[in-house]
Design a protein around this motif. Structure first.
Motif, short mmCIF file in Angstrom:
data_model
loop_
_atom_site.label_atom_id
_atom_site.label_comp_id
_atom_site.label_asym_id
_atom_site.label_seq_id
_atom_site.Cartn_x
_atom_site.Cartn_y
_atom_site.Cartn_z
N LEU A 1 0.82 -1.20 0.00
CA LEU A 1 0.00 0.00 0.00
C LEU A 1 0.86 1.26 0.00
CD1 LEU A 1 -2.86 -0.90 2.52
CD2 LEU A 1 -3.18 -0.03 0.19
N ILE A 2 1.90 1.26 0.84
CA ILE A 2 2.78 2.41 0.91
C ILE A 2 3.48 2.64 -0.42
CG2 ILE A 2 4.91 3.28 1.96
CD1 ILE A 2 4.01 1.87 4.57
N GLU A 3 3.97 1.56 -1.03
CA GLU A 3 4.65 1.68 -2.32
C GLU A 3 3.71 2.22 -3.39
OE1 GLU A 3 7.74 1.27 -3.13
OE2 GLU A 3 8.57 0.35 -1.33
N GLY B 1 -8.49 6.52 -3.64
CA GLY B 1 -9.60 6.05 -2.84
C GLY B 1 -9.43 4.58 -2.53
N VAL B 2 -10.21 4.06 -1.60
CA VAL B 2 -10.11 2.66 -1.20
C VAL B 2 -10.38 1.74 -2.39
CG1 VAL B 2 -11.16 0.84 0.22
CG2 VAL B 2 -10.67 3.08 1.22
N GLY C 1 -8.82 -7.00 -1.08
CA GLY C 1 -10.19 -6.69 -0.71
C GLY C 1 -10.31 -5.28 -0.14
N LYS C 2 -11.45 -4.64 -0.40
CA LYS C 2 -11.63 -3.26 0.07
C LYS C 2 -11.59 -3.16 1.58
CE LYS C 2 -15.34 -2.31 -2.46
NZ LYS C 2 -16.46 -1.50 -3.03
N SER C 3 -12.10 -4.16 2.26
CA SER C 3 -12.09 -4.14 3.72
C SER C 3 -10.66 -4.19 4.25
CB SER C 3 -12.89 -5.33 4.27
OG SER C 3 -12.82 -5.38 5.68
N ALA C 4 -9.82 -5.04 3.63
CA ALA C 4 -8.42 -5.15 4.05
C ALA C 4 -7.68 -3.84 3.78
CB ALA C 4 -7.74 -6.30 3.33
N VAL C 5 -7.91 -3.25 2.60
CA VAL C 5 -7.26 -1.98 2.25
C VAL C 5 -7.65 -0.91 3.26
CG1 VAL C 5 -7.21 -0.10 0.57
CG2 VAL C 5 -7.04 -2.47 -0.21
N HIS C 6 -8.94 -0.84 3.57
CA HIS C 6 -9.42 0.17 4.52
C HIS C 6 -8.79 -0.02 5.89
CE1 HIS C 6 -12.27 1.96 7.45
NE2 HIS C 6 -12.32 2.91 6.53
N ASN C 7 -8.68 -1.26 6.36
CA ASN C 7 -8.10 -1.52 7.67
C ASN C 7 -6.63 -1.11 7.74
OD1 ASN C 7 -10.50 -2.53 8.61
ND2 ASN C 7 -9.98 -4.69 8.23
N GLY D 1 -12.08 11.68 1.34
CA GLY D 1 -12.26 10.26 1.03
C GLY D 1 -11.09 9.61 0.31
N GLU D 2 -10.00 10.36 0.09
CA GLU D 2 -8.83 9.81 -0.60
C GLU D 2 -7.61 9.85 0.32
OE1 GLU D 2 -9.50 10.38 -5.32
OE2 GLU D 2 -8.68 12.11 -4.26
N TYR D 3 -6.68 8.93 0.07
CA TYR D 3 -5.53 8.76 0.95
C TYR D 3 -4.22 9.11 0.23
CZ TYR D 3 -8.78 6.17 3.94
OH TYR D 3 -9.84 5.80 4.74
N GLN D 4 -3.31 9.69 1.00
CA GLN D 4 -1.97 9.97 0.51
C GLN D 4 -1.00 9.86 1.67
OE1 GLN D 4 -2.88 13.99 -0.84
NE2 GLN D 4 -1.55 14.82 0.75
#
Length: 251
Positions: free
Chosen positions: A16-18, A27-28, A38-44, A60-63
């Motif tokens: 995820l970091i890479e 976004g997720v 899976g979206k649940s795993a990504v969100h966690n 709603g987006e991540y950086q």
């Protein structure tokens, strides 16, 4: 636990970091698709990283967050090589008016520790922390020239010899011939091998044992650096700066 038995949770977090390093914000759903998770795993994973300050969420987006910059800055600050070399790199940039750089080798890649801009310096794509193939830069070639041949062979096996421009070294024979030239001169040249139209000259910085600690260089547009400059005033300045760093580290 060794690399043969990776921790899957850690592997997913690093993936995820890479991905966030490569682009974003994401976004997720987009990250789930990119990484086949899976979206649940990504969100966690993202929520955990966010709670520790490593990831930011906006609309709603991540950086990635600046916590990584803090870590990198602390690591660099703890390096004696960087602490001793920093003022010389800045002085070299001021003296030449060009871009001066400091690089070390880690896991077969070159890592820029810093750069300093003189009054006439061009703004390149380099920055502290950037990783680059050693064989495509003067900085990297001068480090390779001062490593045991077996280590250079291992780096080639692991990292390959990808070419960045038509002038890049592309075969083992070409590289080893170039490294022979570097050892004979005492400095390395990159004449448009990483970026077309750019010339760079680098000198090694060595410990008292003879081991190479890193390299210092000056980069400038080819239009401003003649062959006479390259093998005259510029090489003298860069070699002198490297020598000062060596003396300050070793004595």
């Amino acid at each position: 636990m060794d690399a043969k038995h990776p921790v899957q949770t850690t592997e997913k977090t690093l993936a995820l970091i890479e991905q966030l390093i490569e682009g974003g914000p994401y976004g997720v759903t987009e990250l789930s698709h990119e990484l086949d998770m899976g979206k649940s795993a990504v969100h966690n994973h993202l929520t955990t990283l966010q709670s520790h300050g490593y990831v930011l969420k906006t609309d709603g987006e991540y950086q990635l967050g600046l916590k990584f910059l803090e870590i990198g800055g602390q690591i660099r600050k703890s390096m004696e090589f960087y602490e001793v070399a920093e003022p010389e790199v800045k002085a070299l940039a001021a003296e030449t008016g060009e871009l001066a750089n400091l690089l070390v080798e880690e896991q077969g890649m070159g890592v820029y520790l810093m750069r300093a801009k003189g009054d006439d310096a061009v703004d390149l794509d380099t920055y502290a922390g950037l990783r680059t193939n050693l064989h495509t830069t003067a900085l990297g070639k001068v480090i390779l020239a001062n490593l045991p041949k077996s280590r250079v062979e291992a780096i080639i096996d692991h990292r390959g010899l990808e070419t960045k421009t038509p002038k890049s070294v592309g075969t083992r024979d070409e590289l080893f011939d170039a490294l022979d030239d570097v050892r004979e001169r005492g400095y390395a040249i990159d004449d448009g091998e990483r970026l077309e139209g750019l010339r760079c000259l680098a000198a090694p910085v060595k410990a008292s044992s003879g081991a190479v600690l890193g390299a210092i260089s000056v980069s400038a547009p080819a239009s401003r650096v003649s062959d006479e400059d390259l093998h005259g005033n510029l090489s003298e300045r860069v070699l002198s700066a490297a020598n000062v760093v060596e003396l300050n580290i070793n004595y």
